[in-house]
Motif scaffolding. Structure first.
Motif, PDB file in Angstrom:
ATOM      1  N   VAL A 186      66.485  69.621  39.098  1.00 57.79           N
ATOM      2  CA  VAL A 186      67.922  70.182  38.721  1.00 57.79           C
ATOM      3  C   VAL A 186      69.088  69.342  39.555  1.00 57.79           C
ATOM      4  CG1 VAL A 186      69.442  72.252  38.992  1.00 57.79           C
ATOM      5  CG2 VAL A 186      66.803  72.406  38.660  1.00 57.79           C
ATOM      6  N   ALA A 231      66.769  74.963  35.893  1.00 61.19           N
ATOM      7  CA  ALA A 231      68.160  74.996  36.386  1.00 61.19           C
ATOM      8  C   ALA A 231      68.538  76.601  36.053  1.00 61.19           C
ATOM      9  CB  ALA A 231      69.034  74.312  35.803  1.00 61.19           C
ATOM     10  N   SER A 244      73.399  74.084  41.691  1.00 63.42           N
ATOM     11  CA  SER A 244      72.456  74.453  40.570  1.00 63.42           C
ATOM     12  C   SER A 244      72.988  75.260  39.195  1.00 63.42           C
ATOM     13  CB  SER A 244      71.302  75.093  41.141  1.00 63.42           C
ATOM     14  OG  SER A 244      70.707  74.389  42.048  1.00 63.42           O
TER      15      SER A 244
END
Ligand SMILES: NC(=O)C1=CN([C@@H]2O[C@H](COP(=O)(O)OP(=O)(O)OC[C@H]3O[C@@H](n4cnc5c(N)ncnc54)[C@H](OP(=O)(O)O)[C@@H]3O)[C@@H](O)[C@H]2O)C=CC1
Ligand SMILES: O=C(CO)COP(=O)(O)O
Length: 322
Positions: free
Chosen positions: A187, A275, A292
């Motif tokens: 991510v 994510a 994130s």
């Protein structure tokens, strides 16, 4: 130990190559019978075209050949693992199943080994993770990875069997920490790619890597990981590799986002689904994971990289340790 590998993509093939070169017989399973026929004929695979398959690799498309192995390395994309182990739970009973994918399952919001344990309670789950590009492993370049297993005896046996002259495995009993490091760094790699793609510079990338690592540590601690695991190969090590090399698909996907370019939708980009999973986990646990969160929104097309930057840099000022 009879080793099978599920998935003849880049990583499954690279692992098969290094193991076969070290003298192991390896059964390499792919779902596409035509592709397997082509592999048998040419001794090449599409995703690592420059690599010739050593003799010790047997490409197969019959699941019965894979299930004849007692140790199976699961090298499918992370979001495919749950369906595979659930569909074949009977045949996988009692086996050692080594998760090689890096991602959090969107359906259950758990890591790869938890999916395996839930679907196949009699299996012994383990994890192979850390900084490595498939092409590097297949070319015999030196690589160090983490082999995590809660069962010490099984972990030691796997460490021995899967180490090769160029692939050095370190052992860990912290499976949760090791799998979160590998999943979460993807991510942050997307965020770093977007940063560079949008022309925001290397200093901004260093900030994203550092504050992203803080997010990885925060979420991992809340899920029971040991802090030192995140400092190791599977966390910090893989974060550095993936956020700084254009060999990474997650990073390249981020670059494309940053430049406003299209990206090959057939490419495996694990950080995109993870994510979303991280956002859901953070919401359920009351955690603040802003990098994130904006990455998930960029992936969904809800935020441009410049809007993401704006959201991050204008947050209330705080202490670094928070
Ligand atoms: N590539 C790398 O450098 C590294 C990858 N990893 C991890 O390994 C995992 C796999 O990545 P990688 O090998 O690179 O991915 P690839 O995209 O190269 O290959 C994925 C493979 O999985 C197969 N596959 C996809 N969906 C299914 C399914 N539902 N059932 C059966 N087979 C399926 C594909 O088959 P088909 O061709 O038929 O679609 C393909 O053979 C990822 O989690 C990645 O993060 C870890 C370390 C390094
Ligand atoms: O996990 C990897 C490096 O350790 C491979 O990264 P990508 O999936 O981003 O290509």
């Amino acid at each position: 130990m009879r080793i099978g590998i599920a998935g003849a993509g880049a990583f499954g093939t690279a692992l098969a190559v290094t193991l076969a070169q070290a003298g192991q017989a390896v059964t390499l399973w792919a779902r596409d019978a035509e592709a397997v026929e082509e592999m048998r004929r040419t001794r090449r695979v599409a995703r690592l075209p420059e690599i010739e398959l050593p003799e010790g690799i047997e490409p197969v498309s019959e699941l019965s050949s894979l299930f004849a192995c007692d140790t199976i390395l699961m090298a499918l994309p992370a979001q495919a693992t749950r369906v595979f182990v659930t569909e074949h739970a009977g045949a996988l009973a009692g086996k050692v199943l080594v998760a090689c994918a890096k991602g959090i399952d969107l359906h259950s919001l758990t890591g790869q080994t938890a999916i395996i344990s839930e679907a196949v309670p009699s299996a012994t789950p383990a994890l192979l993770t850390g900084p490595s590009f498939a092409a590097d492993i297949a070319r015999g370049l030196p690589t160090a990875l983490t082999l995590a297993c809660a069962d010490d005896g099984c972990g030691a046996a796997l460490q021995q069997a899967l180490s090769t002259p160029t692939l050095r495995l370190y052992r860990s009993a912290d499976v949760i920490g090791a799998e979160l490091g590998g999943a979460l760094k993807n991510v942050i790699a997307i965020a770093c790619g977007a940063c560079i793609g949008a022309g925001l510079g290397d200093s901004a990338r260093a900030a994203l890597m550092t504050r992203g690592f803080a997010e990885m540590q925060r979420l991992a601690a809340s899920l029971g990981a040991a802090p030192e695991t995140l400092m190791g190969l599977s966390g910090f090590g893989d974060l550095v590799l993936t956020c700084s090399s254009e060999l990474s698909r997650n990073y390249r996907y981020g670059l494309a986002l940053g430049r406003g370019e299209a990206f090959d939708s057939h490419m495996t980009v694990e950080g995109a689904a993870t994510a979303r999973a991280v956002t859901d986990l953070a919401a359920a646990r009351g955690l603040d994971l802003p990098i994130s969160a904006v990455t998930a929104r960029m992936v969904a097309g809800d935020l441009t990289p410049l809007q993401a930057l704006d959201a991050l840099i204008n947050r209330p000022l705080k202490e670094e340790r928070e």
